[in-house]
Structure formats: C-alpha cells, structure tokens
Write an enzyme that holds these catalytic residues in place. Structure first.
Site, PDB file in Angstrom:
ATOM      1  N   GLU A 165       0.767  -1.244   0.148  1.00 19.46           N
ATOM      2  CA  GLU A 165      -0.037   0.032   0.047  1.00 19.46           C
ATOM      3  C   GLU A 165       0.787   1.411   0.004  1.00 19.46           C
ATOM      4  O   GLU A 165       0.509   2.130   0.885  1.00 19.46           O
ATOM      5  CB  GLU A 165      -0.972  -0.171   1.215  1.00 19.46           C
ATOM      6  CG  GLU A 165      -1.940  -0.960   1.019  1.00 19.46           C
ATOM      7  CD  GLU A 165      -3.301  -0.799   1.980  1.00 19.46           C
ATOM      8  OE1 GLU A 165      -3.160  -0.092   2.795  1.00 19.46           O
ATOM      9  OE2 GLU A 165      -4.278  -1.698   1.884  1.00 19.46           O
ATOM     10  N   GLU A 369      -5.468  -8.513   0.476  1.00 15.28           N
ATOM     11  CA  GLU A 369      -6.196  -8.157   1.515  1.00 15.28           C
ATOM     12  C   GLU A 369      -7.631  -7.770   1.326  1.00 15.28           C
ATOM     13  O   GLU A 369      -7.785  -7.412  -0.132  1.00 15.28           O
ATOM     14  CB  GLU A 369      -5.317  -7.056   2.333  1.00 15.28           C
ATOM     15  CG  GLU A 369      -4.201  -7.224   2.948  1.00 15.28           C
ATOM     16  CD  GLU A 369      -3.705  -5.827   3.848  1.00 15.28           C
ATOM     17  OE1 GLU A 369      -4.659  -5.326   4.362  1.00 15.28           O
ATOM     18  OE2 GLU A 369      -2.582  -5.552   3.813  1.00 15.28           O
TER      19      GLU A 369
HETATM   20  C1  BG6 Z   1      -4.539  -2.252   4.971  1.00 15.45           C
HETATM   21  C2  BG6 Z   1      -2.964  -2.474   5.476  1.00 15.45           C
HETATM   22  O1  BG6 Z   1      -4.663  -0.636   4.757  1.00 15.45           O
HETATM   23  O2  BG6 Z   1      -5.710  -2.195   5.826  1.00 15.45           O
HETATM   24  C3  BG6 Z   1      -3.132  -3.449   6.917  1.00 15.45           C
HETATM   25  O3  BG6 Z   1      -2.532  -3.089   4.585  1.00 15.45           O
HETATM   26  C4  BG6 Z   1      -4.348  -2.826   7.640  1.00 15.45           C
HETATM   27  O4  BG6 Z   1      -2.084  -3.222   7.432  1.00 15.45           O
HETATM   28  C5  BG6 Z   1      -5.752  -3.216   6.857  1.00 15.45           C
HETATM   29  O5  BG6 Z   1      -4.334  -3.489   8.984  1.00 15.45           O
HETATM   30  C6  BG6 Z   1      -6.964  -2.947   7.591  1.00 15.45           C
HETATM   31  O6  BG6 Z   1      -6.820  -1.768   8.165  1.00 15.45           O
HETATM   32  P1  BG6 Z   1      -7.055  -1.117   9.692  1.00 15.45           P
HETATM   33  O7  BG6 Z   1      -6.831   0.435   9.824  1.00 15.45           O
HETATM   34  O8  BG6 Z   1      -8.541  -1.668   9.858  1.00 15.45           O
HETATM   35  O9  BG6 Z   1      -6.180  -1.979  10.448  1.00 15.45           O
END
Ligand code: BG6
Length: 470
Positions: A165, A369
C-alpha cells in the site's frame, strides 16, 4: 453481466490469508531486531502499541498448524526489515534470517506457499532518522535489503510483493504511522518520497528477476473503483481525478513505467511534482512485474469540488476519502452499508475493481487483503459467532467468481487477516481474523488462540475450491 454458468476457480488457486510483521509478530526488540518507525510511532489514545500484538513470533508453529487445518494453500506475510537489518543497512542479523527460514520451512512442510511482502509500513527507524524516503540513499538501502532477502529465501519463496500500500502511505501516512505531513509544502515532500519508493520497487523487481529466475514479483497497492456521486459530468470527472491520484499513479508507474498524466498534472498544480533525475525513468521502465497484488476493502465515491474546500484529512483513512479543492470531494454512497468502523461494504465494487485492473494492465491478479474489521465477542465455551464476517467474505468470493467468468486472471485470494492482530490505528478491538487471539487492548491475558465460526466456514470454502460458500 449475468451468466447462466460461472467458471470455477482455477485448480491451483491460492486460497489463504494475510498478516503483516509489525501487526502480528510482537517481539519488537527481541533477538537483535532494530527499531522500526512503527515501534516509535504515537498511538491514538486507548489503542494498544505494537510491542506484543498477537505474539506470532513465539506462536508461529501453533498458528501455521491452524492455517494448515483451514487448508491454506498460501500465507501472505511480511518480513520485518529491522529483523534482517536492524539498522536498515549494514550488518545482517542471523537471528532474523533464522526466524523467517523457520517460518517458511514450517509453511512449506504443510504445502502452504509463502507469499512474502518485503516492506509493510515498517521502515527502519535508523533510516528514518537519516531522512527516510526523502533521502535517495533509502532507495539503495531497499535494493540492498531485497538482495539479502533473495539470497537467503530466494530458493524457497516463489511469490514476492514489494511495498504494501504505497499509495496509502502517501495519502494517509499520518494515520498509518508512516510518513507525516510536516513542513511548508508537505505534499512536495510526500511525492518526492513516492518517487523514491517507486524507484526502490523497480530496482527490487529487476533484481528479483536476475537473482531468482523462477520467482515472481509484483507491487501491492490498495486499489478500489471510484464512483461519481451522480451522473453529472463534473462528478464523473472528479471520480476520474481521484482514481488517477489514488490508484493509477501507482500502478501505471509500477507496471507501465510511466507517470499517469492526470496525476502528474495534479502534482504540478499543487507544486509537488517530484524531481526526476537522469536515468530514473529508465529504471521505472525496466521493472516488468509478473503480476499485480492488491488490497481491496471498499470503493470510494466522490463529487465535483469546484468551490474552495479545505484539505481535511482528519477523519480520512485508507477507506474514507477526503477533499481537494478543485479536484474532488468524498461523498457518501447511500447504496452501501457500512462496517462498525465506518467502511462501506461493496462486494460488487470488488468485481468492478478486478475488471478495471485487468483491463488496464492485463496481468495476473492476486488479492492480498480483503476483510471485515469488527468487535468480535468471545462467548461462553470459546465460541465466536462472526456470521457478519462470513457474510462479507462470501459475497466478495461470489463476486471474485463472477470476475473470473468475466475473464479476470485471478490466481489467489488472501483475506485480511489469518489471525487477529492489531489494526493500523484502531487497536486490537478491531478484529479481522479467522482465529481469535485472547487479549484486550492493554490486558494481554493468555493470548490463547480460538477458532471462530468463520474458521470452519473458510475451511469448507477452500476444500470445495470456492464452490461451497453457504
Ligand atoms: C490495509 C493495511 O490498509 O488495511 C493493513 O495493509 C491494515 O496493514 C488493513 O491493517 C486494515 O486496516 P485497519 O486500519 O483496519 O487496520
């Protein structure tokens, strides 16, 4: 487009899940690990730090066993740069090499393919003190770090992801604890840093191809379709603006080796276009990624913004848009429900995003993700009824299947997260995992691993290769 019959997921589809080092490993100062920017970052009040997290460093065998029980074909994790090179450059830490060798061997013993992110938000603090990504020396440091990784793990790891990201680090770095917005023209600094990261990524990709001819490597941004708030042409233009700034700037540079023209004009307009030195564009052009990995949580909706609107990022994060006068402003999408943490839920947008990336770059895709952050409740008898998570993931997998039928070359799906971990800025109460970790924000309890309802559901999804979703 509707179909009478959908295509199946490919036979060797990489079903798995994801984590990142600083959010799951703990052991923040053990066995020679150096400090990363996450170890020294400020935590929003009431949220845990990253010192222990889920203590995966000490529990990895138990955790990998659980992943194997779910039937994972792949596990996407990141390597902590500071475990390998405590100061970002210089001496290699043998204990760090040993840990990841052990983890990779453990995964391979269950036939789980390791998918390795080289850098996930945790720049070595020693490099940050020397200017971090503002300093061109960090490009060389990253190239050298990648060389150490390829030398030590290149014979076992087939899939490499460069920088997780990068687009969110530039757009929302203050929230992610990565790059701040200080100084007179912070955007100028940020987009110069971005340029350096693009160069570092391109060099690492080239090196990977030279050193590990059998391996594949790709970028890993957060990509989402951007909708216009209405069919008003100015709103459509605003959506196109934001998509160029949020999505295509990063992928055009990584895949096509050039700057996106709308994004470039945006940077010129803001007086933040990066200084490009001789030879830089050749470096970008020679990278040639083998695939695109991307993270998807939601879509974004924006409207025209021709009046003056301040650059309000206070409530923005990875999935909540902000406003830029004369460019776009974030809008609510009333067609979509939201998670408990305010992120819009858009499975159809997932299909759309897959199609957009496919049509633009025509490369194989892997989702690294996708998931739902929620306040899970541990009930009596060690039960977690996370039906909302099952519902979220099921709908996204259904759309992935439709996208495959549309012709998208999707070869893997690794939702966030394999196991509960600490969120970027909302603590460990925002849970994503298939496995519950028994701890609270500040009370570490026993860190016991407990299978959630979604654990059993995902196991069936994998064993049926995505056919059994109910
Ligand atoms: C992404 C990241 O932005 O989203 C992760 O790559 C992150 O590291 C995930 O944990 C979920 O976001 P958050 O802010 O809910 O942890």
């Amino acid at each position: 487009m509707n179909y009478k019959k959908l295509k199946s997921f490919p036979k060797d589809f990489l079903w798995g899940a994801s984590t990142s080092a600083y959010q799951v490993e703990g052991a923040w100062d053990e066995d020679g690990k150096g400090l990363s920017v996450q170890d020294v970052s400020k935590h929003p009040e009431g949220t845990s730090d990253f010192k222990v997290t889920s203590d995966f460093y000490h529990h990895y065998k138990e955790d990998v066993k659980l992943f194997a029980e779910m039937g994972f074909k792949a596990f996407r994790f990141s390597i902590a740069w500071t475990r390998i090179l405590p100061n970002g450059t210089g001496e290699v830490n043998p204990k760090g090499i040993e840990f990841y060798n052990n983890l990779i061997d453990e995964l391979l013993s269950y036939n789980i393919e390791p998918i390795v992110t080289m850098y996930h938000f945790d720049l070595p603090y020693a490099l940050e003190k020397k200017g971090g990504w503002s300093n061109r020396a960090t490009i060389d440091a990253f190239e050298n770090y990648s060389k150490v990784l390829f030398e030590n793990f290149g014979d076992k790891v087939k899939y490499w992801l460069t920088i997780n990201e990068q687009n969110m680090m530039i757009l929302f770095g203050a929230v992610l604890g990565t790059v701040g917005e200080d100084g007179e023209n912070p955007a100028k600094k940020l987009y110069q840093q971005n340029h350096h990261m693009l160069l570092a990524q391109a060099k690492a990709m080239k090196l990977c191809h030279a050193m590990c001819p059998k391996a594949k490597i790709g970028p890993a941004p957060n990509i989402s379709s951007v909708y216009p708030a209405t069919s008003k042409p100015e709103d459509v233009l605003a959506a196109s603006n934001f998509s160029s700034i949020r999505n295509w700037l990063y992928l055009d540079a990584a895949v096509l080796g050039r700057y996106n023209s709308v994004a470039w004009s945006y940077m010129e307009r803001k007086d933040c276009a990066p200084v490009i030195e001789g030879g830089d564009m050749d470096i970008l052009k020679g990278a040639n990624p083998d695939f695109i990995a991307f993270n998807y949580y939601s879509t974004m909706t924006v409207a025209d913004n021709d009046e003056y609107a301040s650059h309000d990022k206070s409530k923005a994060d990875q999935q909540r848009a902000f406003a830029e006068a004369g460019v776009f402003k974030g809008a609510q999408n009333n067609n979509l429900e939201k998670t408990e943490f305010g992120w819009e839920i858009d499975p159809v947008g997932f299909r759309n995003t897959l199609r957009e990336i496919n049509e633009r770059y025509n490369l194989p895709l892997i989702v690294t993700e996708n998931g739902l952050g929620a306040y899970d409740k541990l009930e009596e008898g060690d039960v977690i009824n996370d039906d909302y998570r099952i519902d979220f993931l099921r709908k996204h997998i259904e759309q992935a299947k439709l996208a495959i039928t549309d012709g998208v070359k999707l070869f893997g799906y690794c939702p966030w997260s394999a196991i509960d971990l600490v969120s970027t800025h909302e603590g460990c109460r925002k849970r994503y995992g298939f496995v519950y970790v028994n701890r609270d924000e500040f009370d570490l309890k026993d860190l016991r691993r407990i299978k959630k309802k979604s654990f059993y559901w995902y196991k069936d999804v994998i064993s049926s290769n995505g056919e059994k979703l109910k």
